[in-house]
Design an enzyme around this catalytic site. Structure first.
Site, PDB file in Angstrom:
ATOM      1  N   CYS A  57       0.826  -1.206   0.000  1.00 23.46           N
ATOM      2  CA  CYS A  57       0.000   0.000   0.000  1.00 23.46           C
ATOM      3  C   CYS A  57       0.862   1.260   0.000  1.00 23.46           C
ATOM      4  O   CYS A  57       0.558   2.242  -0.694  1.00 23.46           O
ATOM      5  CB  CYS A  57      -0.935   0.001   1.203  1.00 23.46           C
ATOM      6  SG  CYS A  57      -2.118  -1.360   1.212  1.00 23.46           S
ATOM      7  N   ARG A 134      -8.420  -4.111  -1.990  1.00 25.92           N
ATOM      8  CA  ARG A 134      -7.519  -3.475  -2.954  1.00 25.92           C
ATOM      9  C   ARG A 134      -8.272  -3.400  -4.280  1.00 25.92           C
ATOM     10  O   ARG A 134      -7.982  -4.098  -5.236  1.00 25.92           O
ATOM     11  CB  ARG A 134      -6.201  -4.238  -3.116  1.00 25.92           C
ATOM     12  CG  ARG A 134      -5.146  -3.363  -3.819  1.00 25.92           C
ATOM     13  CD  ARG A 134      -3.835  -4.090  -4.049  1.00 25.92           C
ATOM     14  NE  ARG A 134      -3.189  -4.545  -2.841  1.00 25.92           N
ATOM     15  CZ  ARG A 134      -2.566  -3.754  -1.966  1.00 25.92           C
ATOM     16  NH1 ARG A 134      -2.528  -2.450  -2.166  1.00 25.92           N
ATOM     17  NH2 ARG A 134      -1.986  -4.254  -0.903  1.00 25.92           N
TER      18      ARG A 134
END
EC number: 1.11.1.26
Length: 216
Positions: A57, A134
């Site tokens: 991330c 995601r």
């Protein structure tokens, strides 16, 4: 649900599908209160990540911060979202700045109850954590979901591919042309197929009615 977060979408609604209006939400973010309605009239990329302070991330947010100007040139706003709190987001973007010198200038929304994630189909209704968050959603200027992509927690997104997809969506928005496999900005597009028998019979080649490049 936190006091500063509201959702118009109901938890019982079915998963969001392409071509449907994106569920409106308002929530706290690193750039102040965010309301999805404020982004009408331009493209929006809403992208979720499983957690702050994680390697994949962090690499994505650094890359997106560096590419923010390219999205802006395409009149596309960016909104990040995760289940972490606003204070976690603030600490994370400070760490990113100190580590890389990059400033995350787009809003990062908190979704601690995961209501937004569920409304967008980023996680299942019964999910207990944000491990699957995601997902990237492209919302057009009319507030309609036009594309979405999902990646596992252990694989990062490709920023060039996100930019390519955005431009393909913008070029084909009116329905007259289509983006073929491996299309890149500047490549020829294809004409939308004609749907009458007379069209299929009138071309010089048997493929003229459905497999013809469009004029640039």
């Amino acid at each position: 649900m936190p006091r500063d977060q509201t959702m118009e979408a109901q938890p019982e609604r079915p998963p969001l599908r392409l071509g449907e209006p994106a569920p409106r939400f308002s929530a706290r973010s690193t750039q102040g209160p965010v309301d999805l309605a404020d982004f009408r009239g331009r493209w929006l990329m809403l992208f979720a990540h499983p957690a702050d302070f994680t390697p994949v991330c962090t690499s994505e947010f650094v890359a997106l911060a560096r590419a923010a100007g390219e999205f802006e040139k395409l009149d596309c706003a960016l909104i990040g979202i995760s289940a972490d709190s606003l204070y976690s987001h603030l600490a994370w973007i400070r760490m990113i700045h100190d580590l890389t010198g990059e400033t995350v200038g787009f809003p990062v929304v908190e979704d601690p109850t995961m209501e937004i994630a569920r409304a967008y189909g980023m996680i299942g209704r019964g999910a207990q954590d944000a491990g699957a968050m995601r997902m990237t959603c492209f919302i057009d200027p009319d507030g309609v979901l036009q594309a979405s992509t999902s990646y596992p927690a252990n694989v990062g997104r490709s920023i060039p591919e996100l930019l390519r997809l955005l431009q393909a969506l913008q070029h084909t928005q009116n329905g007259d042309v289509l983006a073929p496999a491996d299309w890149q900005p500047g490549d020829p597009l294809f004409k939308a197929p004609r749907e009458m028998a007379s069209d299929a019979l009138s071309g010089t080649l048997p493929t003229d009615w459905f497999f013809t490049k469009a004029d640039k």
